[in-house]
Scaffold this active site. Structure first.
Site, mmCIF file in Angstrom:
data_model
loop_
_atom_site.group_PDB
_atom_site.id
_atom_site.type_symbol
_atom_site.label_atom_id
_atom_site.label_comp_id
_atom_site.label_asym_id
_atom_site.label_seq_id
_atom_site.Cartn_x
_atom_site.Cartn_y
_atom_site.Cartn_z
ATOM 1 N N THR A 1 1.031 -1.228 0.072
ATOM 2 C CA THR A 1 -0.119 0.134 -0.052
ATOM 3 C C THR A 1 0.285 1.536 0.024
ATOM 4 O OG1 THR A 1 0.054 -1.164 2.201
ATOM 5 C CG2 THR A 1 -1.870 -0.669 0.749
ATOM 6 N N ARG B 1 -6.342 14.728 4.464
ATOM 7 C CA ARG B 1 -5.044 15.257 4.146
ATOM 8 C C ARG B 1 -4.691 13.759 3.473
ATOM 9 N NH1 ARG B 1 -0.587 16.716 8.612
ATOM 10 N NH2 ARG B 1 0.484 17.966 7.749
ATOM 11 N N ILE B 2 -3.985 14.049 2.444
ATOM 12 C CA ILE B 2 -3.753 13.345 1.191
ATOM 13 C C ILE B 2 -1.986 12.899 1.912
ATOM 14 C CG2 ILE B 2 -3.359 11.933 -0.559
ATOM 15 C CD1 ILE B 2 -5.934 11.764 0.298
ATOM 16 N N ASN C 1 0.168 11.054 0.326
ATOM 17 C CA ASN C 1 1.640 11.180 -1.203
ATOM 18 C C ASN C 1 0.642 10.758 -1.881
ATOM 19 O OD1 ASN C 1 2.671 9.632 -2.822
ATOM 20 N ND2 ASN C 1 4.211 8.463 -1.547
ATOM 21 N N LYS D 1 0.485 9.861 -4.887
ATOM 22 C CA LYS D 1 1.187 9.240 -5.989
ATOM 23 C C LYS D 1 0.535 8.008 -5.323
ATOM 24 C CE LYS D 1 5.366 7.222 -8.586
ATOM 25 N NZ LYS D 1 6.507 7.883 -8.965
ATOM 26 N N THR D 2 1.112 7.543 -4.304
ATOM 27 C CA THR D 2 -0.114 5.988 -3.775
ATOM 28 C C THR D 2 -1.085 5.928 -3.747
ATOM 29 O OG1 THR D 2 1.573 6.843 -1.689
ATOM 30 C CG2 THR D 2 2.626 5.518 -2.621
ATOM 31 N N LYS E 1 -8.262 10.801 6.902
ATOM 32 C CA LYS E 1 -9.685 9.754 6.665
ATOM 33 C C LYS E 1 -8.828 8.189 6.961
ATOM 34 C CE LYS E 1 -13.129 13.796 6.701
ATOM 35 N NZ LYS E 1 -14.146 13.749 5.809
ATOM 36 N N GLY E 2 -8.395 8.101 5.729
ATOM 37 C CA GLY E 2 -8.060 6.807 5.371
ATOM 38 C C GLY E 2 -8.349 6.075 3.587
ATOM 39 N N GLU F 1 -10.014 1.634 0.911
ATOM 40 C CA GLU F 1 -11.455 0.918 1.128
ATOM 41 C C GLU F 1 -12.053 1.560 0.107
ATOM 42 O OE1 GLU F 1 -11.843 -2.557 4.055
ATOM 43 O OE2 GLU F 1 -10.162 -0.844 5.462
#
Lengths: 339, 723
Positions: free
Chosen positions: B461, B610-611, B613, B615-616, B683-684, B687
């Protein structure tokens, strides 16, 4: 894994002399070429040959073009080589049936001789547990009332509904192919259409090959008009999947009128299945959409569904109709055109 | 500075993986191992009446055969959902009973792998078999209603009565099997009383506690090693029976033991996504505002274990409704206990919800995006608890703009292109924002290098990478100055890699550790001069051990870290409702003759705080959407109802998407700031990508053909006439 010996004969003559019969009629002995079927089934213990007779470097490899569209194909030619060969590209059904089969990795090792003898994917044959007349004659057929979505609706019997899973044989059967074989008793020629045997009461016997008989070459005659040909393959994903149904179609058209049609059905039949009655019916007719639909209906007139695979009958009809219409829509190559 | 939070940093472990240097569990060589092989049942219900070992014993190199006749003395640890760490609640060798087809009935151990397999094949297990009830519709299923999990608010019947239009329909979803590339495996090595297990794991802490409990030893005697995982998808999140079996066999035989579970055995000895049957009632006034929503699910499980995903608990929080009612029934069958699979609750239940919303939009003759807009809310409707943030319609707007939704013509079949029927569809994706307590150790020295240590996991991941980014940000370093250690139970306790919780939890605790280091060094990430601050500090290195527990955790939740407590909180909670949202649009093309469904375009926009990265994160979204495509059109674990056997237990006939199926798939990110969910504002994203895809595709299929398919997978036969 069961111990087995691995024999490296130096010639076809030696190979057929040393091969040990596998014990199930019609399997043609425990020859090993690309290995994509035999090794797979050995891992599952479905096949337990005492020895493998390796054909690496022994089988004829390559395609020779003769006069008048005749081709001689070495049985050791790989699927990948043949799919790209100019002679096959000129009759697209021959090429498409190869590159739409399996995966690039498999096509790089699987040979055309072995590909013709590909065993069924019936899960009850492969699980080594269920009743299966093909694997254990007399044990019954668990597939008839089971998970049979992928299995046959044409050419079945109460003993077996396993489908022939291959693609290329359905194209080859259009071209009056002849197999050259060798066995301990010498050589012979077999009309390809006679090679496979519908299951009847003896589904363990899949071909007329003797236990020590080896396909060495395939001869076929490809008319110039076969540049109007397609292999229409319907499957659950767009690559690397067996056909649910397929149609191999070659058309000789005079305007919209069929001079000659050749049609074979894959995925849905127990053996490579040429629909000669439909071909005869099509000859002389103007190929309209209605005619294509009727051809599909006729091709599956004798079909029988077994529950989960009932849909293959209407799907097969539509596959034939689509194949005919796609072939009609093609712009055939000019003669002498080559890649 | 490069490579800090938010940057599109390439995976720091990419080179190791490409060069074959990343060692997965089964790659660890141990001295002088024995090899184990499982024997699985060939009946679906009944009992073992005898095991004839005579033929197996003739195989040279055979060491031992374990079964209920020669058990390993293991004590069941208990299911995950009951506070244990195991996937199922019983021990296969506890007795002769067979509870499903493919259950482990024996384990053969031999000097080499071929001998083990051969002996396993030669073992003759005799059974008394009964007819199993293994699938929905079979006789002998035992439904167990779970009223404690049901939700109810308002007067549903009155609300449905008040509706101008309503849909009352049933949806079914098929069983799915994870089929990660990396097969299941376990290697056990004892050194005196200490046990090391190499096993693919999404939860090394839990595996340690579970194995210790099954073996009856102290957890500190057990070490779980799983630095790289070749695909988890939830399938490696709880302990399978074979892992403690291998540990016990190694103890008994006084040699390391190594087990590879075959692809076929992975279909039955591990978990899966169970079939569901769902009923949905959804009503709306003429203006589209929902009046009532009822969602009930029936889910298959094993005979002994109660396992449900209960996705209606989440679908009930999605839209406005005057009244809501949910329910879930666990239907006990002769099957393996199911388990987590990517968005376990959401994937099946949002297929039903988002199909039903589309059906209702048709009845209302309203644009399906507009219908969702009219039911967009600030607080969930069951208890009126506000969302921390909710950017659902922003997601619809961004992805819809890119997709060209403004050109949508709702008329069925309106977009035909020659022989191809074209359809468009859309659906909402949502996933609860969850977190769990975790700890970390951060080491930082005068050379400007840092090392982050946490028993967390990288399933492919990008966890190694985002953890390095978080530390780089917190310490004012370049990302390539940070090393990360994961996947070892000797490290400070991390979270289970499930529920999309890892990044939010890890980054929150790393922030704390880094802040403390900065304080102790008397500097900040912005103005740090490494050599100078360490000179002033008077020591060449500094270490900080930090713990973090999310808001809403039980009192003393941090103490639970040292007892492998899961501790997940979030989603619908008392104070806030926290979800990530997304919108997915699909275009399908269906051949008018043969009805194969292709998906030329699949666009999703997601808002997940918030992200870390870009790319991943993009890879996570795309991977989820592509799996959703497979879930919608291909994946089905085929069970023979007569035996309970899986009839497509290989990756040739268990169909998943290949490159040719995956065309223009795009993931977009809606900027979102949410300081309420956690200190990191994360937030994740693991999935959510899969959640809306199946409904978007099903809705597009309807638009193309007029055929409403209310199950997945949707296959050729669903669209072909039978005449």
């Amino acid at each position: 894994m069961r111990p087995f010996s691995f024999q490296k004969p130096g010639s076809v003559e030696e190979a057929v002399a040393v091969v040990e019969p596998m014990g199930v009629a019609g399997q043609g002995g425990a020859f090993h070429a690309g290995g994509t079927t035999v090794i797979d089934l050995m891992k599952l213990h479905v096949l337990q040959p005492p020895s493998l007779t390796d054909l690496g470097g022994v089988l004829e490899r390559g395609i020779e073009e003769g006069e008048d569209g005749t081709l001689r194909v070495g049985a050791g030619t790989t699927m990948a080589e043949a799919a790209e060969h100019p002679a096959f590209l000129r009759a697209p059904v021959l090429s498409e049936a190869l590159w739409k089969a399996a995966s690039a990795q498999l096509r790089n090792v699987a040979t055309l001789g072995g590909n013709l003898l590909q065993r069924t994917r019936c899960p009850y044959f492969r699980d080594n547990v269920s009743a299966c007349n093909k694997r254990e004659p007399g044990s019954g057929c668990a597939a008839k009332d089971g998970i049979n979505r992928l299995l046959a609706v044409l050419g079945t019997s109460e003993s077996c509904i396993a489908n022939y899973p291959g693609d290329w044989a359905n194209a080859l059967i259009l071209f009056d192919a002849v197999l050259e074989t060798r066995s301990g008793g010498g050589g012979r020629e077999i009309a390809f259409g006679d090679l496979h045997v519908p299951p009847g009461e003896d589904p363990a016997r899949e071909t007329i090959l003797g236990d020590d008989e080896l396909i060495t070459a395939i001869r076929l005659s490809v008319p110039e008009w076969a540049s109007r040909s397609v292999y229409t393959k319907v499957r659950d994903r767009d690559s690397y999947a067996f056909a649910l149904t397929s149609a191999a179609v070659a058309l000789d058209l005079d305007g919209d009128t069929v001079r000659e049609a050749r049609l074979a059905i894959g995925g849905a039949a127990t053996v490579p299945w040429r629909a000669r009655e439909v071909e005869d019916w099509l000859a002389g007719r103007e190929l309209t959409e209605d005619v294509a639909v009727e051809a599909g209906r006729r091709a599956f007139a004798g079909a029988r569904g077994w529950g989960e695979n009932d849909f293959k009958i209407p799907l097969g009809r539509d596959t034939v109709a689509r194949g005919l219409m796609e072939a009609k829509a093609m712009t055939p190559r000019n003669s002498g055109d080559s890649q | 500075m490069t490579g800090r939070i938010g940057a599109a940093v390439s995976r720091i472990d990419a080179r190791k993986k490409v060069m074959g240097e990343a060692r997965y569990a089964a790659d660890f060589a141990v001295p002088n191992p024995l090899y184990a092989h499982l024997v699985t049942s060939t009946i679906g219900r009944g009992a073992i009446t005898g095991i004839d070992e005579s033929e197996a014993r003739t195989v040279p190199g055979l060491r031992e055969i374990f079964s209920h006749a020669n058990p390993l003395g293991l004590e069941p640890d208990g299911m995950f959902s009951t506070g244990g760490h195991a996937q199922q609640g019983w021990e296969p060798f506890a007795g002769p009973d067979v509870r499903f087809y493919g259950e482990t009935v024996a384990m053969v151990v031999a000097d080499d792998i071929l001998a083990a397999r051969e002996a396993a094949k030669r073992l003759r297990v005799a059974y008394s078999a009964e007819a199993p009830a293994a699938v929905f519709g079979a006789e002998g299923l035992e439904p167990e209603e779970l009223p404690d999990m049901a939700l109810s608010s308002g007067d549903l019947d009155a609300a449905m009565e008040a509706a101008a239009e309503r849909v009352e329909v049933e949806y079914d979803t098929a069983a799915n099997t994870h089929n990660a590339m990396e097969l299941f495996a376990t290697t056990a090595v004892w050194s005196g009383k200490d046990l090391t297990l190499y096993v693919p794991s999404q939860w090394v802490e839990g595996f340690r506690a579970g194995v210790a409990s099954e073996l009856g030893i102290a957890p500190e005697r057990v070490r779980i090693v799983s630095p790289y995982v070749g695909g988890g998808f939830g399938g490696k999140g709880s302990l399978y029976t074979f892992t403690p079996m291998v540990a016990a066999a190694a103890r008994r035989l006084n040699r390391p033991v190594k087990l590879y579970v075959t692809r076929e055995q992975g279909f039955t000895t591990a978990s899966y996504r169970a079939e569901t049957q769902q009923s949905v009632r959804l009503g709306a006034r003429a203006d589209g505002r929902f009046t009532g929503f009822e969602h009930k699910g029936r889910e298959l499980s094993s005979r002994p274990d109660t396992y449900v995903v209960n996705g209606a608990d989440k679908t009930a929080r999605m839209y406005h409704a005057d009244a809501v009612r949910t329910g879930v029934t666990c239907v006990h069958a002769d099957r393996q206990t199911p388990g987590f699979m990517r968005a376990p609750a959401e994937t099946p239940y949002y297929f039903a919800l988002e199909s039903a919303v589309d059906e209702l939009a048709r009845r209302l003759e309203m644009d399906p995006v507009e219908l969702r807009r009219r039911n967009d809310i600030d607080a969930e409707p069951v208890n009126g608890v506000p969302y921390t943030s909710r950017s659902l319609m922003e997601c619809y707007d961004m992805a819809g703009e890119a997709f060209g939704w403004r050109d949508y013509d709702p008329a069925v079949g309106s977009m035909r292109d020659g022989d191809w029927l074209v359809g468009w569809g859309c659906a909402t994706a949502a996933y609860p924002t969850q977190m769990a307590p975790c700890a970390v150790r951060v080491h930082f020295d005068r050379t400007g290098r840092a090392r982050v240590m946490v028993a967390s996991h990288d399933l492919g991941t990008g966890a190694y990478t985002v953890i390095a980014q978080a530390a780089a940000e917190g310490l004012g370093l370049e990302v390539d100055r940070v090393e990360v250690e994961l996947g070892d139970s000797r490290l400070p306790p991390g979270t289970i890699a499930g529920g999309s919780i890892s990044t939010a939890s890890n980054v929150s605790v790393i922030q704390i550790a880094c802040e403390r280091i900065m304080q102790r060094l008397g500097t900040t990430p912005e103005r740090i001069d490494v050599a100078a601050v360490f000179d002033a500090f008077g020591q060449g290195a500094i270490e900080e051990y930090a713990e973090w527990a999310p808001r809403g955790s039980r009192p003393n939740a941090r103490g639970g870290l040292y007892g492998a407590e899961v501790g997940i909180v979030g989603g619908p909670e008392e104070e806030y409702t926290a979800f990530a949202f997304g919108a997915e649009y699909a275009e399908v093309r269906i051949n008018r003759w043969t009805r194969e469904i292709r998906v030329p375009r699949l666009y999703g926009a997601f808002a997940a705080g918030r992200i870390m990265n870009e790319k991943t994160a993009t890879s996570q979204y795309l991977g989820g959407m592509i799996w959703g495509l497979g879930h919608a059109l291909q994946e089905k674990t085929e069970i023979d109802p007569r035996t309970g056997a899986v009839m497509n237990d290989n990756i040739s006939e268990y169909i998943v998407p290949v490159n040719a199926d995956v065309m223009d798939v795009r993931a977009m990110m809606v900027p979102e700031e949410d300081t309420l969910v956690n200190p990191a504002g994360i937030k994740g994203i693991g999935e959510i990508g899969i959640v809306g895809t199946a409904a978007a595709i099903a809705n597009a299929v309807h638009h193309a053909t007029g055929i409403r398919v209310r199950h997945v997978p949707i296959r050729v036969e669903d669209l072909i006439g039978t005449g």
